[in-house]
Motif scaffolding. Structure first.
Motif, PDB file in Angstrom:
ATOM      1  N   ALA A  56       0.854  -1.190   0.000  1.00  0.00           N
ATOM      2  CA  ALA A  56       0.000   0.000   0.000  1.00  0.00           C
ATOM      3  C   ALA A  56       0.886   1.234   0.000  1.00  0.00           C
ATOM      4  O   ALA A  56       2.000   1.212   0.541  1.00  0.00           O
ATOM      5  CB  ALA A  56      -0.916   0.012   1.221  1.00  0.00           C
ATOM      6  N   GLU A  65       6.285   0.464  -1.585  1.00  0.00           N
ATOM      7  CA  GLU A  65       6.008   0.398  -3.013  1.00  0.00           C
ATOM      8  C   GLU A  65       7.283   0.542  -3.836  1.00  0.00           C
ATOM      9  O   GLU A  65       7.502  -0.208  -4.797  1.00  0.00           O
ATOM     10  CB  GLU A  65       5.031   1.507  -3.417  1.00  0.00           C
ATOM     11  CG  GLU A  65       3.602   1.260  -2.997  1.00  0.00           C
ATOM     12  CD  GLU A  65       2.637   2.260  -3.593  1.00  0.00           C
ATOM     13  OE1 GLU A  65       1.482   1.893  -3.858  1.00  0.00           O
ATOM     14  OE2 GLU A  65       3.031   3.429  -3.804  1.00  0.00           O
ATOM     15  N   CYS A  83      -2.691  -4.137  -4.222  1.00  0.00           N
ATOM     16  CA  CYS A  83      -2.395  -2.810  -3.702  1.00  0.00           C
ATOM     17  C   CYS A  83      -3.688  -2.212  -3.134  1.00  0.00           C
ATOM     18  O   CYS A  83      -4.772  -2.796  -3.259  1.00  0.00           O
ATOM     19  CB  CYS A  83      -1.806  -1.931  -4.803  1.00  0.00           C
ATOM     20  SG  CYS A  83      -1.027  -0.401  -4.199  1.00  0.00           S
ATOM     21  N   SER A 100       0.763   4.548  -7.805  1.00  0.00           N
ATOM     22  CA  SER A 100       1.183   3.220  -7.338  1.00  0.00           C
ATOM     23  C   SER A 100       1.629   2.342  -8.497  1.00  0.00           C
ATOM     24  O   SER A 100       2.616   1.595  -8.391  1.00  0.00           O
ATOM     25  CB  SER A 100       0.043   2.545  -6.570  1.00  0.00           C
ATOM     26  OG  SER A 100      -0.212   3.199  -5.341  1.00  0.00           O
ATOM     27  N   PHE A 109      -2.802  -3.964 -11.490  1.00  0.00           N
ATOM     28  CA  PHE A 109      -2.787  -4.695 -10.230  1.00  0.00           C
ATOM     29  C   PHE A 109      -3.735  -5.878 -10.349  1.00  0.00           C
ATOM     30  O   PHE A 109      -4.805  -5.779 -10.944  1.00  0.00           O
ATOM     31  CB  PHE A 109      -3.212  -3.809  -9.057  1.00  0.00           C
ATOM     32  CG  PHE A 109      -2.195  -2.761  -8.704  1.00  0.00           C
ATOM     33  CD1 PHE A 109      -0.896  -3.110  -8.393  1.00  0.00           C
ATOM     34  CD2 PHE A 109      -2.537  -1.414  -8.697  1.00  0.00           C
ATOM     35  CE1 PHE A 109       0.056  -2.152  -8.079  1.00  0.00           C
ATOM     36  CE2 PHE A 109      -1.606  -0.447  -8.389  1.00  0.00           C
ATOM     37  CZ  PHE A 109      -0.302  -0.811  -8.077  1.00  0.00           C
ATOM     38  N   TYR A 112      -7.044  -4.621  -6.405  1.00  0.00           N
ATOM     39  CA  TYR A 112      -6.981  -3.250  -5.880  1.00  0.00           C
ATOM     40  C   TYR A 112      -8.077  -3.114  -4.833  1.00  0.00           C
ATOM     41  O   TYR A 112      -9.218  -3.536  -5.052  1.00  0.00           O
ATOM     42  CB  TYR A 112      -7.168  -2.233  -6.999  1.00  0.00           C
ATOM     43  CG  TYR A 112      -6.603  -0.867  -6.652  1.00  0.00           C
ATOM     44  CD1 TYR A 112      -5.281  -0.723  -6.243  1.00  0.00           C
ATOM     45  CD2 TYR A 112      -7.393   0.281  -6.740  1.00  0.00           C
ATOM     46  CE1 TYR A 112      -4.753   0.524  -5.928  1.00  0.00           C
ATOM     47  CE2 TYR A 112      -6.879   1.531  -6.438  1.00  0.00           C
ATOM     48  CZ  TYR A 112      -5.559   1.648  -6.031  1.00  0.00           C
ATOM     49  OH  TYR A 112      -5.038   2.881  -5.713  1.00  0.00           O
TER      50      TYR A 112
END
Length: 290
Positions: A56, A65, A83, A100, A109, A112
């Motif tokens: 995160a 990250e 994430c 991100s 991702f 999410y």
């Protein structure tokens, strides 16, 4: 321990034929480490069969990250990367999603999540006009995210969100003290199963809040992990023995490694072991109550 025992971690179904390692790599593990060490930790995780990576932007102001993004590059194709965002408005969620993605060197991702959903106000903002829910659904259509979910520290918020939004998974605290003493978690577990929502566990090795005058020996956890390796083993096995896909262990490397070893040789608690664990929960203050 044999090489085979070190490299094979069990996996369980998530959705659509996707299977996740029953223990995730929580990217807080790489915070405070050099990039070279972060690279080694991720390579070791992959070698041991971990394919579920959790991160995160709020973890150590983006350090998680940044370091995971570099470390995971060689393995991204086969990784399930999850994430989150704490933004509740559409514009804020979109900006954080794009940021991100760049930090993690990926174009999408696998999961999410709305991060730390706790209050009715959170739900109203997420689901209201120009709320983060709009960004999530649009990003899914655009292929920037595959699955949608949330993390929650409130029973009411978790239940409400599952009723009102097409969630693929729920990430929530599920440990022996919280469930036994706080009566927290079973409601979310039951609702998620009813709705066909995959279950992911937080705080599986947790014990209690830190005491007011207590030295916080594990600096990366705002809560106290179970105080002995034996109790942590039983705690994780208790959570993994529930109907969940995977657990995200604490962010300390030593605790994460313990979790890997336990998961690699996982077997459910015997009735006697569960009775011992339930006895150990008596009188302990849980992190959350229903």
């Amino acid at each position: 321990m044999s090489k085979q025992a070190l490299t094979v971690l069990p996996r369980r179904p998530y959705k659509d034929g996707v299977e996740l390692s029953i223990v995730a790599f929580g990217a807080i593990v790489v915070c405070g480490e050099t990039q070279a060490t972060a690279d080694d930790y991720v390579a070791e995780a992959v070698d041991r069969g971990v394919n579920y990576f959790d991160v995160a932007p709020s973890y150590f102001d983006g350090e998680a990250e940044l370091k995971l993004g570099i470390a995971l590059k060689p393995w991204r194709k086969d990784a399930f990367l999850a994430c989150k965002t704490e933004k509740r408005d559409a514009a804020g969620a979109k900006a954080e999603l794009e940021h991100s993605l760049k930090r993690l060197h990926t174009d999408h991702f696998d999961l999410y999540q709305f991060h730390a959903v706790t209050t009715k106000e959170d739900i109203d903002r997420i689901l209201g006009p120009k709320g983060a829910g709009e960004t999530f659904l649009k990003a899914q259509k655009e292929g920037k995210v595959r699955y949608l979910g949330f993390s929650a520290h409130s029973v009411e918020a978790a239940l409400a969100l599952m009723d009102a939004f097409p969630c693929d998974s729920a990430l929530f605290p599920l440990n022996f003290v919280t469930l036994i003493q706080g009566k927290f978690g079973q409601q979310i577990l039951d609702k998620a199963k009813e709705k066909g929502v995959a279950r992911l566990a937080l705080k599986s090795m947790a014990y209690s809040p830190w005491g007011e005058n207590e030295t916080q020996t594990w600096s990366k956890t705002w809560y106290k992990p179970a105080p002995t390796p034996t109790l942590r083993e039983k705690a994780l096995r208790f959570t993994l023995g529930l109907d969940i896909t995977a657990a995200v262990p604490p962010g300390h490397y030593e605790l994460y490694r313990e979790a890997l070893d336990i998961a690699a040789n996982f077997k459910p608690l015997s009735p006697a072991e569960e009775a011992e664990l339930r006895a150990a929960a008596v009188g302990v203050e849980p992190l959350f109550r229903a």
